[in-house]
Write a protein that holds these residues in place. Sequence first.
Motif, PDB file in Angstrom:
ATOM      1  N   ARG A  49       2.156  25.692   0.194  1.00 19.11           N
ATOM      2  CA  ARG A  49       0.879  26.413   0.178  1.00 19.11           C
ATOM      3  C   ARG A  49       0.527  26.989  -1.183  1.00 19.11           C
ATOM      4  O   ARG A  49      -0.638  27.014  -1.560  1.00 19.11           O
ATOM      5  N   GLN A  54       0.227  33.721  -4.118  1.00 19.12           N
ATOM      6  CA  GLN A  54       0.930  34.699  -3.294  1.00 19.12           C
ATOM      7  C   GLN A  54       1.559  35.747  -4.211  1.00 19.12           C
ATOM      8  O   GLN A  54       2.414  35.427  -5.032  1.00 19.12           O
ATOM      9  N   ASP A  86      -2.823  35.427  -0.911  1.00 19.21           N
ATOM     10  CA  ASP A  86      -2.061  36.433  -0.166  1.00 19.21           C
ATOM     11  C   ASP A  86      -1.566  37.483  -1.155  1.00 19.21           C
ATOM     12  O   ASP A  86      -0.582  37.270  -1.867  1.00 19.21           O
ATOM     13  N   PRO A 129      -5.218  29.420  -0.048  1.00 23.55           N
ATOM     14  CA  PRO A 129      -4.873  30.772   0.421  1.00 23.55           C
ATOM     15  C   PRO A 129      -4.630  31.742  -0.733  1.00 23.55           C
ATOM     16  O   PRO A 129      -4.104  31.362  -1.782  1.00 23.55           O
TER      17      PRO A 129
END
Length: 600
Positions: free
Chosen positions: A111, A145, A172, A170
């Motif tokens: 990811r 992330q 995060d 994504p």
Amino acid sequence: LHGPEGLGFSCARLKYLFTFLLPEVCPGTQNGLSSTGSQETQYNLIKDRYSGCEIIMGNLEITQIESNWDFSFLKTIREVTGYVLIAMNHVQEIPLGQLRVIRGNSLYERRFALSVFFNYPKEGSNGLRQLGLLNLTEILEGGVQIINNKFLSYGPSIFWQDILRDNSAPIDIQNNGERGLTLNDLIFDAPVALSIVSLFVCLMTKMVCAPQCNGRCFGRSPRDCCHIECAAGCKGPLDEDCFACRHFNDSGACVPQCPQTLIYNKQTFQMETNPNAKYQYGSICVSQCPTHFVVDGSSCVSVCPPDKTEMERDGQRQCELCSGFCPKVCNGTGAEHRQTVDSSNIDSFINCTKIQGSLHFLVTGIHGDDFKNIPPLDAKKLEVFRTVREITDILNIQSWPKELNNLSVFSSLTTIQGRSLHKRFSLMVIHIPTLTSLGLRSLRYINDGSVYISQNANLCYHHTVNWTQLFRGRRVRVNNLNNNKPFAECDAGCWGPGPDQCLTCRNYSRHGTCVGSCNFLSGSDEECVACHSECKPQRGKVSCTGTGADECVACSNLQDGPYCMSSCPAGVLDEHRGLIFKYPNKEGHCEPCHPNCTHG
């Protein structure tokens, strides 16, 4: 600078020196959060791998460094083709100030192209405080992330949507330090900092670009768009003005593909060889692939496809279509479900000539694994490796049957490619007390990586091998050959005792064994060639003058004209006389049967 006009004016005049030279490329790692050895060993391995590096072909992983070591050697890194992982460290800064682009060809946890987490100690305040990614302006694939970094403030406040090319990737970001100043904070709260904002907007964002720009820009005007092949920004409109390339860098120019090996001639209507052809190596166009890679069409690849095999052509290894069946290529070990060679998978290596990946010999493989209900490995089963000629990654031997005092089951192994290394090593032999010699009699090439041979109490001969002669490529190798049997207690030798264990022969070689004299040679390597099998050996004398059946001094069985044969011709078709039948006379010469004979 005052107001928006000043902002646009400064952008149009920002000029930065950026020269595309042939970069220093280094292989990345795939270790995740695993680490071995002391803190000092871990740090030295990272420093040895990345010092002077500009492009990392793979992943950049900095994990579990608890001391505040000097990481200034990372300042030269401009590009990472995989992901960047910074996790569980106690250092205050990872200086990646020159990193402009993360390509995300491989992603952490499938990811994230950038993952930063748990970079602080349980006690104290010596954790990560700043990312320092001043020039990071493009993440081509994957997300970000940044979690659980107690003292990290500024990195989480970056407008990451502006850096990520994939809008659905994504993001995060949570449980970090106190929120730092954002771009908006600087614009509205600090007029004095407007010049800094101007620099940031020009080089670090695409928010001010005109709608006509397909990507980034170097000013607010529609004429100030970066070239479509640019990534991470630019200093002008040309394909040579890019800070990084979206696809490929061809001698400083960003291009959608490298110059192809064949080009179309519009006058002859034919495809012709391109004298300026280059190969794709990651994101770079190169005139020659690195020594541990293989040419497949117009690309540098780590392994040939299933219907092709590696061949040496003009000093370069190339993938060519197999004529008939391809040499058998087998998957190695090291994966989660196949960590070591053991009794459950040993038969999968039968008749293998090439190992795609690595071979690991661990305690759980040699002595068995009770937890997985795998019995000990029968030492005789290791004979299957006598057909192996090449290993593409590493050979890692940390356990070995006590019945075997050498590694002669790998006597046919000629090449260790080292395409993916363990730390910096491609050959490791560790803590095998029964080992007295290596026995790797055919090993000629170690294309990348160093050698680690240590803690083998009875091992000799390894110190007499000229390891430098085996290494290929530009990278300096630092071997670790220690804590084996003292040199003073060892006899002189090569891979082991006996004339068949020499790296090179002083005089002549016959089928891999060194000999003092030879009656018939072939080739440039002083190789003795055996006479034809039908030649009769002449004790103390020359038995033949060449390799053919017509070059024998005497025949072992029968002779038909100048040829030594095991039997006389029977029913051989002659275009003038039809079928020919012959019989052996008393002297062992083949004579023709009478013309009226039909079957001999």
